[in-house]
Design a protein around this motif. Structure first.
Motif, PDB file in Angstrom:
ATOM      1  N   ALA A 120       0.818  -1.220   0.000  1.00 48.80           N
ATOM      2  CA  ALA A 120       0.000   0.000   0.000  1.00 48.80           C
ATOM      3  C   ALA A 120       0.850   1.268   0.000  1.00 48.80           C
ATOM      4  O   ALA A 120       0.877   1.996   0.999  1.00 48.80           O
ATOM      5  N   PRO A 121       1.546   1.571  -1.096  1.00 45.58           N
ATOM      6  CA  PRO A 121       2.310   2.821  -1.138  1.00 45.58           C
ATOM      7  C   PRO A 121       1.474   4.068  -0.823  1.00 45.58           C
ATOM      8  O   PRO A 121       1.996   4.995  -0.205  1.00 45.58           O
ATOM      9  N   PRO A 122       0.174   4.096  -1.191  1.00 47.41           N
ATOM     10  CA  PRO A 122      -0.602   5.287  -0.844  1.00 47.41           C
ATOM     11  C   PRO A 122      -0.673   5.560   0.661  1.00 47.41           C
ATOM     12  O   PRO A 122      -0.734   6.721   1.073  1.00 47.41           O
ATOM     13  N   LEU A 123      -0.633   4.528   1.480  1.00 49.33           N
ATOM     14  CA  LEU A 123      -0.605   4.719   2.940  1.00 49.33           C
ATOM     15  C   LEU A 123       0.676   5.443   3.337  1.00 49.33           C
ATOM     16  O   LEU A 123       0.664   6.353   4.169  1.00 49.33           O
ATOM     17  N   PHE A 124       1.761   5.053   2.733  1.00 49.30           N
ATOM     18  CA  PHE A 124       3.064   5.686   2.950  1.00 49.30           C
ATOM     19  C   PHE A 124       2.994   7.168   2.560  1.00 49.30           C
ATOM     20  O   PHE A 124       3.451   8.038   3.300  1.00 49.30           O
ATOM     21  N   PHE A 125       2.409   7.461   1.402  1.00 49.40           N
ATOM     22  CA  PHE A 125       2.280   8.851   0.953  1.00 49.40           C
ATOM     23  C   PHE A 125       1.410   9.655   1.914  1.00 49.40           C
ATOM     24  O   PHE A 125       1.722  10.801   2.240  1.00 49.40           O
ATOM     25  N   TRP A 126       0.316   9.074   2.351  1.00 54.20           N
ATOM     26  CA  TRP A 126      -0.606   9.765   3.253  1.00 54.20           C
ATOM     27  C   TRP A 126       0.071  10.068   4.588  1.00 54.20           C
ATOM     28  O   TRP A 126      -0.017  11.186   5.086  1.00 54.20           O
ATOM     29  N   LEU A 127       0.741   9.085   5.167  1.00 53.99           N
ATOM     30  CA  LEU A 127       1.349   9.249   6.486  1.00 53.99           C
ATOM     31  C   LEU A 127       2.391  10.360   6.486  1.00 53.99           C
ATOM     32  O   LEU A 127       2.458  11.162   7.412  1.00 53.99           O
ATOM     33  N   PHE A 128       3.196  10.424   5.433  1.00 57.42           N
ATOM     34  CA  PHE A 128       4.264  11.415   5.379  1.00 57.42           C
ATOM     35  C   PHE A 128       3.905  12.662   4.585  1.00 57.42           C
ATOM     36  O   PHE A 128       4.757  13.508   4.325  1.00 57.42           O
ATOM     37  N   HIS A 129       2.640  12.770   4.180  1.00 58.58           N
ATOM     38  CA  HIS A 129       2.157  13.933   3.436  1.00 58.58           C
ATOM     39  C   HIS A 129       2.966  14.162   2.161  1.00 58.58           C
ATOM     40  O   HIS A 129       3.426  15.268   1.875  1.00 58.58           O
ATOM     41  N   LEU A 130       3.146  13.081   1.411  1.00 57.15           N
ATOM     42  CA  LEU A 130       3.869  13.160   0.144  1.00 57.15           C
ATOM     43  C   LEU A 130       2.880  13.150  -1.015  1.00 57.15           C
ATOM     44  O   LEU A 130       1.795  12.575  -0.906  1.00 57.15           O
ATOM     45  N   ASP A 131       3.260  13.779  -2.105  1.00 57.14           N
ATOM     46  CA  ASP A 131       2.418  13.753  -3.301  1.00 57.14           C
ATOM     47  C   ASP A 131       2.520  12.370  -3.934  1.00 57.14           C
ATOM     48  O   ASP A 131       3.620  11.922  -4.262  1.00 57.14           O
ATOM     49  N   PRO A 132       1.375  11.698  -4.115  1.00 54.98           N
ATOM     50  CA  PRO A 132       1.434  10.372  -4.743  1.00 54.98           C
ATOM     51  C   PRO A 132       1.772  10.508  -6.226  1.00 54.98           C
ATOM     52  O   PRO A 132       1.308  11.418  -6.904  1.00 54.98           O
ATOM     53  N   SER A 133       2.594   9.596  -6.696  1.00 55.95           N
ATOM     54  CA  SER A 133       2.950   9.572  -8.110  1.00 55.95           C
ATOM     55  C   SER A 133       3.401   8.163  -8.457  1.00 55.95           C
ATOM     56  O   SER A 133       3.711   7.360  -7.580  1.00 55.95           O
ATOM     57  N   VAL A 134       3.446   7.881  -9.729  1.00 56.71           N
ATOM     58  CA  VAL A 134       3.927   6.569 -10.183  1.00 56.71           C
ATOM     59  C   VAL A 134       5.386   6.402  -9.780  1.00 56.71           C
ATOM     60  O   VAL A 134       5.794   5.362  -9.280  1.00 56.71           O
ATOM     61  N   THR A 135       6.180   7.442  -9.964  1.00 59.20           N
ATOM     62  CA  THR A 135       7.595   7.386  -9.603  1.00 59.20           C
ATOM     63  C   THR A 135       7.757   7.125  -8.108  1.00 59.20           C
ATOM     64  O   THR A 135       8.579   6.301  -7.695  1.00 59.20           O
ATOM     65  N   GLY A 136       6.985   7.837  -7.310  1.00 53.07           N
ATOM     66  CA  GLY A 136       7.052   7.639  -5.862  1.00 53.07           C
ATOM     67  C   GLY A 136       6.647   6.234  -5.457  1.00 53.07           C
ATOM     68  O   GLY A 136       7.250   5.636  -4.561  1.00 53.07           O
TER      69      GLY A 136
END
Length: 126
Positions: free
Chosen positions: A25-41
């Motif tokens: 679940a990379p989106p959970l990682f993005f949400w927790l750290f307030h990162l912009d979700p992207s394919v690269t990320g």
């Protein structure tokens, strides 16, 4: 201060959990750290997840095998340096505004693991 086998199990468990969570679940990682979700990320997050498997497997496998003070001290030193570097990196990324306050959870965990591994580095017989 926990024993070497116990701290190895705890750290391995955290690394396994992080590897699974970030990979699935990379989106959970993005949400927790307030990162912009992207394919690269997402690609880089999954690659980072796989990298968490190395310390997880090593620590789990060495929890009872590494009985020599030299081996335990080397493992403890490597883990202490890694945890300190991760905590400092998290703080710097937060200070630069690149991540949100969710990084605090990671920094607190990393700082605690640094302190525990540093203690074992000083007294590897535990």
């Amino acid at each position: 201060m926990p024993s070497f086998p116990l701290l190895s199990r705890i750290t391995a468990g955290i690394c396994f959990a992080l590897a699974a969570a970030i990979f699935i679940a990379p989106p959970l990682f993005f949400w927790l750290f307030h990162l912009d979700p992207s394919v690269t990320g997402a690609v880089m997050a999954r690659r980072a997840a796989v990298l968490f498997l190395a310390p997880a497997l090593l620590l789990w496998g060495l929890k009872d095998i590494a009985r020599s003070d030299v081996a335990r001290s080397a493992i403890a030193r490597a883990m202490a340096v890694t945890m300190l570097a991760l905590a400092l990196l998290g703080l710097s990324e937060f200070a630069l505004g690149r991540v949100g306050p969710g990084i605090g959870l990671a920094v607190i965990t990393e700082a605690a693991l640094f302190w525990l591994w540093y203690g074992l580095m000083k007294d590897p017989q535990r």
